[in-house]
Design a protein around this motif. Structure first.
Motif: not given
Length: 298
Positions: A83-93, A224-230
């Protein structure tokens, strides 16, 4: 707020006069075959010639829908469980929700999307609800240990069990999305389980680079949105794909390939293939598709 409701034996997303039917995953299980492309968001996805493989179904996720739009491809599925992606990039969602043949999101993603633009979901005839294993509306039904023990003989749910380590009980693979999916802290893993559920037996992952430092192909700099990949790679991502390599692929007719040559995921876990090898793996399907086009023209 958009809510999940059960009426007449069917689930709906509902708010006021808006009612969006939910298509259950059981309906589409095993309905497809052959190859499918999973489009992730690593930099290598921006370089991949997606339009060359437009005859094959594509499962897009999160911001990778940008590549589909650039290549004028309507994805077979668009999925999102963040849901964080939807809130931060609603245009892409919104782009994914409008352009995909099938739409699958978690309940909180649907709610975030609906809050941004109520017209997006109301334009669809139905949607599919992504739900994690052992979760109902985002809340755990059982403890991780109890759940892992309860499904230890279920052939559709392959997972570990430990009385001492909680993480071991959260790592697994689902062959039946109606029973939920394992998150692994990365959306391509959910897409892999969806591809298996649908019946595809040859799965190619595009853009699964898994390097936090090089970001995503569609965003740069401060945007750029934050990432927790590491933080998640060693504890969740790598062990989850090892489950596929060691327990799923040998037992079931599933072949998984990584099209990112520089991916952090070792080739010993998911084999890496270059463009020449890719065409070789698709050769039989290419011939069949070419033959079908010739018959249609004649």
């Amino acid at each position: 707020m958009l809510e999940l409701k059960l009426e007449s034996g069917r689930r709906w997303l509902s708010e006021g006069d808006i009612r969006i039917p939910i298509a259950e995953f059981g309906v589409c299980r095993g309905r497809h075959q052959g190859s499918v492309f999973l489009l992730a968001s690593g930099p290598s996805a921006g370089e991949f010639p997606l339009s060359r493989y437009a005859d094959w179904p594509v499962i897009a996720m999160n911001g990778s829908i940008v590549r589909c739009a650039d290549q004028q491809i309507s994805p077979f599925f668009y999925i999102c469980d963040d849901p964080g992606f939807v809130r931060d990039r609603p245009d892409l969602a919104c782009l994914g929700a409008r352009s995909a043949v099938n739409l699958a999101m978690s309940l909180d993603c649907f709610q975030a999307l609906h809050r941004y633009d109520a017209s997006v979901l109301s334009q669809r005839t139905e949607v599919m609800l992504l739900e994690r294993v052992n979760r109902m509306h985002g809340v755990a039904v059982r403890s991780d240990r109890s759940y892992a023990w309860s499904v230890r003989k279920d052939p559709d749910l392959i997972c570990g069990f430990s009385l001492w380590r909680r993480k071991a009980n959260r790592i697994g693979f689902s062959r039946d999305m109606s029973k939920g999916y394992f998150g692994a802290r990365t959306i391509p893993y959910a897409a892999t389980q969806l591809a298996c559920h649908l019946g595809f037996n040859q799965v190619f992952i595009v853009g699964m680079d898994l390097h936090k430092s090089i970001g995503r192909f569609y965003e740069t700099g401060a945007a750029a949105l934050p990432s927790s990949l590491d933080e998640d790679f060693d504890d969740y991502i790598l062990p989850s794909f090892r489950v596929v390599a060691e327990q799923v692929m040998p037992r079931y007719s599933l072949k998984l390939f990584n099209l990112s040559r520089d991916s952090r995921l070792p080739a010993s876990v998911v084999p890496k293939v270059d463009p020449t090898e890719l065409d070789g793996l698709l050769e039989g399907e290419m011939a069949a598709k070419d033959g079908k086009r010739i018959r249609v023209r004649s």
